[in-house]
Design an enzyme around this catalytic site. Sequence first.
Site, PDB file in Angstrom:
ATOM      1  NE  ARG A 157      -4.039  67.402  42.709  1.00 43.04           N
ATOM      2  CZ  ARG A 157      -3.693  67.457  41.421  1.00 43.04           C
ATOM      3  NH1 ARG A 157      -4.193  66.600  40.574  1.00 43.04           N
ATOM      4  NH2 ARG A 157      -2.846  68.359  40.995  1.00 43.04           N
ATOM      5  CG  ASP A 199       2.663  65.483  36.204  1.00 43.81           C
ATOM      6  OD1 ASP A 199       1.933  64.938  37.048  1.00 43.81           O
ATOM      7  OD2 ASP A 199       2.720  66.716  36.056  1.00 43.81           O
ATOM      8  CG  LEU A 253       0.325  72.204  52.521  1.00 41.47           C
ATOM      9  CD1 LEU A 253       1.347  71.476  51.646  1.00 41.47           C
ATOM     10  CD2 LEU A 253       0.857  72.315  53.944  1.00 41.47           C
ATOM     11  NE  ARG A 304      -6.887  68.803  32.514  1.00 40.36           N
ATOM     12  CZ  ARG A 304      -6.145  68.148  33.408  1.00 40.36           C
ATOM     13  NH1 ARG A 304      -6.291  66.859  33.582  1.00 40.36           N
ATOM     14  NH2 ARG A 304      -5.279  68.775  34.155  1.00 40.36           N
ATOM     15  CE  LYS A 359      -1.318  70.084  32.424  1.00 38.41           C
ATOM     16  NZ  LYS A 359      -1.740  70.367  33.814  1.00 38.41           N
ATOM     17  CG  ASN A 360       2.019  71.359  35.128  1.00 38.63           C
ATOM     18  OD1 ASN A 360       0.854  71.459  34.729  1.00 38.63           O
ATOM     19  ND2 ASN A 360       2.513  70.263  35.667  1.00 38.63           N
ATOM     20  CB  CYS A 414      -8.635  65.980  40.100  1.00 39.28           C
ATOM     21  SG  CYS A 414      -7.014  65.354  40.479  1.00 39.28           S
TER      22      CYS A 414
HETATM   23  C1  UD1 Z   1       1.456  70.265  40.306  1.00 42.61           C
HETATM   24  C2  UD1 Z   1       1.262  69.976  38.827  1.00 42.61           C
HETATM   25  C3  UD1 Z   1       0.919  68.495  38.624  1.00 42.61           C
HETATM   26  C4  UD1 Z   1       1.958  67.623  39.289  1.00 42.61           C
HETATM   27  C5  UD1 Z   1       2.143  68.021  40.756  1.00 42.61           C
HETATM   28  C6  UD1 Z   1       3.293  67.268  41.440  1.00 42.61           C
HETATM   29  C7  UD1 Z   1       0.449  72.066  37.944  1.00 42.61           C
HETATM   30  C8  UD1 Z   1      -0.694  72.791  37.302  1.00 42.61           C
HETATM   31  N1  UD1 Z   1       0.208  70.808  38.303  1.00 42.61           N
HETATM   32  O1  UD1 Z   1       0.195  70.014  40.926  1.00 42.61           O
HETATM   33  O2  UD1 Z   1       0.890  68.232  37.215  1.00 42.61           O
HETATM   34  O3  UD1 Z   1       1.523  66.268  39.234  1.00 42.61           O
HETATM   35  O4  UD1 Z   1       2.464  69.429  40.837  1.00 42.61           O
HETATM   36  O5  UD1 Z   1       4.475  67.455  40.756  1.00 42.61           O
HETATM   37  O6  UD1 Z   1       1.540  72.579  38.074  1.00 42.61           O
HETATM   38  N2  UD1 Z   1      -0.734  68.627  49.033  1.00 42.61           N
HETATM   39  C9  UD1 Z   1      -1.317  68.731  50.283  1.00 42.61           C
HETATM   40  N3  UD1 Z   1      -1.863  69.936  50.660  1.00 42.61           N
HETATM   41  C10 UD1 Z   1      -1.823  71.033  49.844  1.00 42.61           C
HETATM   42  C11 UD1 Z   1      -1.217  70.916  48.574  1.00 42.61           C
HETATM   43  C12 UD1 Z   1      -0.678  69.717  48.194  1.00 42.61           C
HETATM   44  O7  UD1 Z   1      -1.370  67.761  51.023  1.00 42.61           O
HETATM   45  O8  UD1 Z   1      -2.339  72.097  50.265  1.00 42.61           O
HETATM   46  C13 UD1 Z   1      -0.135  67.339  48.591  1.00 42.61           C
HETATM   47  C14 UD1 Z   1      -0.863  66.746  47.378  1.00 42.61           C
HETATM   48  O9  UD1 Z   1      -1.997  65.990  47.750  1.00 42.61           O
HETATM   49  C15 UD1 Z   1       0.221  65.904  46.743  1.00 42.61           C
HETATM   50  C16 UD1 Z   1       1.503  66.679  47.063  1.00 42.61           C
HETATM   51  O10 UD1 Z   1       1.180  67.572  48.126  1.00 42.61           O
HETATM   52  O11 UD1 Z   1       0.283  64.638  47.373  1.00 42.61           O
HETATM   53  C17 UD1 Z   1       2.053  67.463  45.894  1.00 42.61           C
HETATM   54  O12 UD1 Z   1       1.051  68.263  45.357  1.00 42.61           O
HETATM   55  P1  UD1 Z   1       1.371  69.667  44.665  1.00 42.61           P
HETATM   56  O13 UD1 Z   1       2.856  69.821  44.487  1.00 42.61           O
HETATM   57  O14 UD1 Z   1       0.659  70.740  45.399  1.00 42.61           O
HETATM   58  O15 UD1 Z   1       0.700  69.467  43.243  1.00 42.61           O
HETATM   59  P2  UD1 Z   1      -0.076  70.553  42.418  1.00 42.61           P
HETATM   60  O16 UD1 Z   1       0.548  71.887  42.557  1.00 42.61           O
HETATM   61  O17 UD1 Z   1      -1.531  70.409  42.658  1.00 42.61           O
END
Ligand code: UD1
Length: 424
Positions: free
Chosen positions: A121, A308, A125, A401, A22-23, A116
């Site tokens: 979320r 996950d 960044l 999902r 999925k990811n 979510c």
């Molecule tokens: C992706 C995965 C999700 C997985 C996560 C961490 C997909 C579709 N989803 O989510 O299943 O649980 O990686 O492995 O690929 N953060 C910030 N600011 C930002 C972005 C992120 O503070 O702008 C923080 C988030 O709150 C979190 C951490 O960084 O604590 C990691 O998040 P991130 O790696 O961005 O996760 P996703 O890409 O949303």
Amino acid sequence: MEYYEINGGRRLVGEVVVHGAKNSVLPLLCATALADGVSVLHNCPSLSDVEASIAILRHLGCRVTREGTTVTVDASCLSRSDVPDVLMREMRSSIIFLGAILARTGEADVSMPGGCELGPRPIDLHLSALRKLGAGIEQRGGRLRCTGGTALCGAEITLTLPSVGATENIMLCACAAEGVTVICNAAREPEIVDLARFLRAMGAHIQGEGSGTVRIEGGRGKLHGCEHRVIGDRIVCATYLSAVACAGGEASLTGVEPEQLAAVTGVLRDAGAEILATAPDALTIRRDRPLDGGVVVRTSPYPGFPTDAQPVVMAALCNARRSSLFVETMFENRYRHVDELRRMGADIRVEDRVAVVGGTETGLRGAAVEAHDLRGGGALCVAALGAAGTTILTGLAHIRRGYASLPEDLRALGADITLHTEQN
Ligand code: UD1
């Protein structure tokens, strides 16, 4: 009402082919929007999040068809740069469309993703990185309006956290930025490597994926369509490994690279399961004696233990003799499965981000439980398979999902799981 009825306590024996990730498929579908032509993606699982991405591509003007697990996207006719709120809200990772649409059309108009089920979320960044590439981004009334995509310039971007989504958004957008973009502290997940391979097949110039530094030389002509096979889903594989670890048995799982699961298999091995890599894309698990437990699991970015997989591995360890300790470092609200596992007799204490999973003398018992998020749903299924008696599991929309064939795959291992649909 829809629910799974699971009669647990049976050994799981057999072989399952794990479906596409999925990811991986979600950012790949975003990337198809960059091509002035046709992209073909094989091994696309049938998931509600994939359908949501396809709906966005169609809204943008792309022609999308699906035949089995092959999805074909013709993005030569992409004509819009907005994504309506209703489509953005379908899934949080729709934010990755921002970089792709901006790169393709020079502008983008999407809505802000909310929090979510896992907690807040943030996308700070993502936004600061796209601004560094030269995008103008205005936030108003819950919408994000981005301009300047025709004059993007490569830049050095250092992420304070190795965010998977931000790394993907930058990679997509940087393909259209003139010159060199370097992402420092980039995410190293296998899904990033898959995206880089796909973009390279489309004609992009990318290096360093899988390391902490990714280099993209952008703006060198249009990208074209290509054909690509999505990698296997390591979290689905972790779920099936946890199911066998919880219920006992012997299973072979194919379609995933064992190396991508090293952190998960390391923990399950330490807890008492026997796991072997049997081929470059296959592993086997065997668990005859009760799980011992006694492990410490701390979630962290790849190659660390994936957040996950925390719920599903926790469910397996609820059936172990000794206590284990979990530290969830990635998301605030990732223990929502705990109350439901307690209904099944699990002894779990949570304080802030730490969970202590007590050993059990009597084992788990079936109960009526509800999935509150995707992997929490996987965890309840794992626990139900290792529990004595019947579990009634609701909240299936969360599970769909990310699991394309959960009951079918588990039945192939000898599980007693049935989908019931009742008219209210
Ligand atoms: C992706 C995965 C999700 C997985 C996560 C961490 C997909 C579709 N989803 O989510 O299943 O649980 O990686 O492995 O690929 N953060 C910030 N600011 C930002 C972005 C992120 O503070 O702008 C923080 C988030 O709150 C979190 C951490 O960084 O604590 C990691 O998040 P991130 O790696 O961005 O996760 P996703 O890409 O949303």
